[in-house]
Design an enzyme around this catalytic site. Structure first.
Site, PDB file in Angstrom:
ATOM      1  N   CYS A   1     -25.279   3.361  19.428  1.00  0.00           N
ATOM      2  CA  CYS A   1     -25.287   4.827  19.396  1.00  0.00           C
ATOM      3  C   CYS A   1     -25.378   5.392  20.811  1.00  0.00           C
ATOM      4  CB  CYS A   1     -26.451   5.325  18.545  1.00  0.00           C
ATOM      5  SG  CYS A   1     -26.468   7.121  18.307  1.00  0.00           S
TER       6      CYS A   1
ATOM      7  N   CYS B   1     -31.535   4.932  11.393  1.00  0.00           N
ATOM      8  CA  CYS B   1     -31.414   6.322  10.955  1.00  0.00           C
ATOM      9  C   CYS B   1     -30.501   6.489   9.748  1.00  0.00           C
ATOM     10  CB  CYS B   1     -30.942   7.215  12.104  1.00  0.00           C
ATOM     11  SG  CYS B   1     -29.246   6.916  12.655  1.00  0.00           S
TER      12      CYS B   1
END
Length: 365
Positions: free
Chosen positions: A101, A198
């Site tokens: 990410c 997440c």
């Protein structure tokens, strides 16, 4: 300078944006929508990037008096992070989605758009420090060792570092950041830190992977190749795992066994004693340098293999694009797919994805 503040909805990014404003920069807040499920709700400290996080980020921006936008990066996040995560597990590797990410979203896609729009830097709430060294900008550990996030930033290259801004890097503790947030009237002052992956907010990685990858019965074998159990999918096991093996045949010495290797082609899981988790050599070819590259092809360093692991003194060698690391003391429980971050003291030198490991303990029949 013009600063784009990446606001996750947490206390760190809110205080980082506030400090950027105090420093006199022209600040604009942006929240990244990374999930296609727009109504996703946050559960305690699990997950991030939910609708509530976006609302918290907006409230913080309003309080700071800065413009605020939500940018939809969900397609890029799916392609570069979620799909990569699934494919890595299919290949028997253990990826770190936070590294991907940072590499592909926050400091690639976001930074690219920021520069296109005329911003000078992207500001985040990461705990890391940038220092002007004798040979250019250097990435260093944060002052607060307990919160240091330089490991997950090890994927940043020199050009990306030149356009980043970490206002929290020199802050001695997270408690100070929370106290500052409370003094500023930020409603996120006591918001729990997010943890886990997440995009798997319930924390059930094994169940999530089973749904995405599927299940298939396979064998669990010991280091000699003898079958000692079975499983419903090799992808649900990681190197170093002890729980959930359900072995039908106990070890001869009666000691617990751990996952030593995952072989996706044959759908086989290899188990063995804890001491066999000791790794005497790691190597990989997907690497980058955080600033200047090492001047020597072989050099002493420290290497960290997990976000919260202790760095291990080692000797690194670069040959034909492959980095090989020999630790002074063996690493424990290393899995292909993990990221190894190389340090020189507090400075991040670079990183590579571990492709191969060599056990420090020879296999015995």
């Amino acid at each position: 300078m013009r600063v784009l503040a990446a606001m996750s909805g947490g206390v760190d990014s809110a205080v980082a944006a506030a400090r950027a404003v105090d420093a006199g920069h022209e600040v604009v807040g942006v929240h990244l929508a990374l999930s296609r499920a727009g109504g996703t709700l946050r559960t305690g400290s699990r997950g991030c990037c939910t609708i509530e996080d976006a609302m918290d980020a907006r409230r913080a921006s309003d309080l700071l008096g800065i413009p605020f936008y939500v940018w939809d990066f969900s397609e890029r996040f799916r392609d570069d992070v979620i799909d990569d995560f699934i494919n890595e597990y299919r290949a028997g590797r253990t990826p770190n989605p936070c590294m991907r990410c940072n590499e592909k979203i926050k400091f690639a896609a976001l930074l690219e758009r920021a520069i296109e729009l005329g911003f000078d830097a992207v500001c985040t709430g990461h705990y890391a420090t940038l220092i002007d060294g004798p040979e250019g900008l250097e990435l260093h550990r944060a002052s607060d060792a307990a919160k240091d996030q330089s490991y997950v930033l090890g994927v940043l290259n020199a050009e990306q570092l030149a356009h980043t801004y970490f206002p929290l890097g020199s802050t001695p503790s997270k408690a100070i950041v929370r106290a500052e947030a409370a003094e500023r009237g930020l409603t996120v002052a006591q918001k729990p830190d997010s943890h886990d992956i997440c995009f798997i907010p319930d924390g059930d990685t094994r169940g999530w992977l089973a749904e995405k990858v599927g299940t298939a019965t396979g064998e669990i074998v010991d280091r000699s190749g003898s079958v000692v159990g079975s499983h419903e999918g090799a992808h649900s096991f990681t190197v170093g795992q002890r729980r959930g093996l359900s072995l039908g045949t106990p070890a001869a010495d009666g000691k617990p066994r751990f996952v030593l290797e995952v072989r996706p082609v044959s759908n086989t899981v290899v188990v063995g004693p804890k001491e066999a988790l000791a790794i005497g050599e790691i190597s990989g070819d997907r690497h980058s340098w955080a600033g200047r590259a090492p001047s020597e092809t072989a050099f002493d360093c420290e290497v960290q293999i997990r976000a919260h692991a202790d760095p291990v003194p080692a000797r690194a060698r670069v040959d034909s694009g492959v980095i090989t690391v020999l630790p002074d003391t063996p690493f424990e429980g290393v899995a292909p797919g993990q990221t190894a971050v190389i340090y020189d003291g507090t400075r991040v030198v670079g990183q590579f994805t571990i492709a191969h490991t060599v056990s420090a303990v020879p296999a015995t029949a």
